[in-house]
Design a protein around this motif. Structure first.
Motif, short mmCIF file in Angstrom:
data_model
loop_
_atom_site.label_atom_id
_atom_site.label_comp_id
_atom_site.label_asym_id
_atom_site.label_seq_id
_atom_site.Cartn_x
_atom_site.Cartn_y
_atom_site.Cartn_z
N ALA A 1 -32.84 6.98 5.69
CA ALA A 1 -33.04 8.18 4.82
C ALA A 1 -32.37 9.26 5.78
O ALA A 1 -31.85 9.28 6.82
CB ALA A 1 -34.62 8.30 4.95
N TYR A 2 -32.09 10.65 5.03
CA TYR A 2 -31.51 11.60 5.31
C TYR A 2 -32.25 12.67 4.51
O TYR A 2 -32.15 12.79 3.42
CB TYR A 2 -29.92 11.60 4.71
CG TYR A 2 -29.16 12.64 4.59
CD1 TYR A 2 -28.09 12.78 5.78
CD2 TYR A 2 -29.39 13.72 3.79
CE1 TYR A 2 -27.41 13.98 5.81
CE2 TYR A 2 -28.36 14.79 3.70
CZ TYR A 2 -27.53 15.05 4.87
OH TYR A 2 -26.62 16.07 4.77
N CYS A 3 -32.48 13.79 5.39
CA CYS A 3 -33.29 14.70 4.84
C CYS A 3 -32.75 16.14 5.28
O CYS A 3 -32.51 16.17 6.74
CB CYS A 3 -34.80 14.55 5.45
SG CYS A 3 -35.97 15.94 4.76
N VAL A 4 -32.52 16.97 4.55
CA VAL A 4 -32.27 18.31 4.84
C VAL A 4 -32.89 19.35 4.30
O VAL A 4 -33.24 19.33 3.09
CB VAL A 4 -30.53 18.67 4.63
CG1 VAL A 4 -29.67 17.42 5.43
CG2 VAL A 4 -30.32 18.55 3.31
N GLY A 5 -32.93 20.56 5.08
CA GLY A 5 -33.93 21.61 4.50
C GLY A 5 -32.65 22.90 4.12
O GLY A 5 -31.86 23.15 5.08
N ILE A 6 -33.03 23.29 2.85
CA ILE A 6 -31.85 24.14 2.44
C ILE A 6 -32.62 25.22 1.68
O ILE A 6 -33.33 25.06 1.06
CB ILE A 6 -30.80 23.42 1.53
CG1 ILE A 6 -30.08 22.13 1.98
CG2 ILE A 6 -29.96 24.39 0.89
CD1 ILE A 6 -29.34 21.50 1.22
N GLU A 7 -32.23 26.41 2.29
CA GLU A 7 -32.82 27.52 1.91
C GLU A 7 -32.33 28.26 0.54
O GLU A 7 -31.45 29.05 0.53
CB GLU A 7 -32.69 28.75 2.91
CG GLU A 7 -33.47 29.87 2.67
CD GLU A 7 -35.18 29.86 2.89
OE1 GLU A 7 -35.69 30.76 2.33
OE2 GLU A 7 -35.67 28.99 3.63
N GLY A 8 -32.81 27.85 -0.76
CA GLY A 8 -32.40 28.26 -1.97
C GLY A 8 -31.24 27.57 -2.67
O GLY A 8 -30.40 26.90 -1.91
N GLY B 1 -31.64 8.95 9.87
CA GLY B 1 -32.00 7.79 10.47
C GLY B 1 -32.84 6.61 9.80
O GLY B 1 -32.81 6.71 8.65
N GLN B 2 -33.44 5.76 10.67
CA GLN B 2 -34.05 4.65 10.02
C GLN B 2 -35.38 5.33 9.25
O GLN B 2 -35.97 6.28 9.46
CB GLN B 2 -34.61 3.59 11.02
CG GLN B 2 -35.70 4.14 11.76
CD GLN B 2 -36.41 3.17 12.61
OE1 GLN B 2 -36.24 1.72 12.28
NE2 GLN B 2 -36.57 3.29 13.87
N SER B 3 -35.53 4.58 8.07
CA SER B 3 -36.93 4.95 7.25
C SER B 3 -38.00 4.29 7.92
O SER B 3 -37.96 3.04 8.13
CB SER B 3 -36.77 4.41 5.85
OG SER B 3 -37.93 4.77 4.99
N LEU B 4 -39.22 5.15 8.27
CA LEU B 4 -40.29 4.46 8.88
C LEU B 4 -41.12 3.87 7.77
O LEU B 4 -42.01 2.96 8.08
CB LEU B 4 -40.92 5.51 9.46
CG LEU B 4 -40.33 6.08 10.68
CD1 LEU B 4 -41.14 7.19 11.43
CD2 LEU B 4 -39.61 4.89 11.69
#
Length: 127
Positions: free
Chosen positions: A49-56, A37-40
């Motif tokens: 921005a685009y943020c993902v959590g990835i395990e390893g 979404g939009q960057s605050l």
């Protein structure tokens, strides 16, 4: 983490399509969580921005080479003016972890040189 700005002239419909494709990628099985979404805090001219959590690393390799991810980039990249790519955060204590992530990126770039050529001019490294 990706921070990005759209090219001038990108329509609202095109922006929404890009964000939809990013959300599809953020929903891959190799992703623990994702937000797009939009960057605050739009520093450096980045508006989104685009943020993902990835395990390893194994999951990251699957994510980077997933057919859904590979199919999305050609729909996304032509609409971007600039792009800063993480990783910005890691809970792994290995001091060489960032280098391992870069090695995965370099392997992908070698495997898909047309992708690397399209991505290269958009990258901002001093953000």
């Amino acid at each position: 983490m990706l921070r990005f700005a759209f090219r001038d002239g990108t329509t609202e419909e095109e922006k929404e399509r890009v964000l939809t494709v990013m959300r599809r990628t953020a929903a891959l099985d190799s992703v623990s969580f994702g937000v797009v979404g939009q960057s605050l805090e739009p520093h450096g001219g980045f508006t989104h921005a685009y943020c993902v959590g990835i395990e390893g690393l194994a999951a990251l390799d699957r994510y980077m080479n997933d057919p859904v991810h590979l199919a999305g980039d050609p729909e996304i990249l032509p609409h971007l003016a600039r792009l800063a790519i993480g990783p910005d955060l890691c809970d792994d204590g290995d001091p060489g972890f960032g280098d391992k992530v870069m090695a995965l990126h370099e392997r992908k770039a070698a495997r898909y040189p047309e992708w690397a050529a399209q991505l290269g001019p958009l990258l901002v490294t001093d953000a």
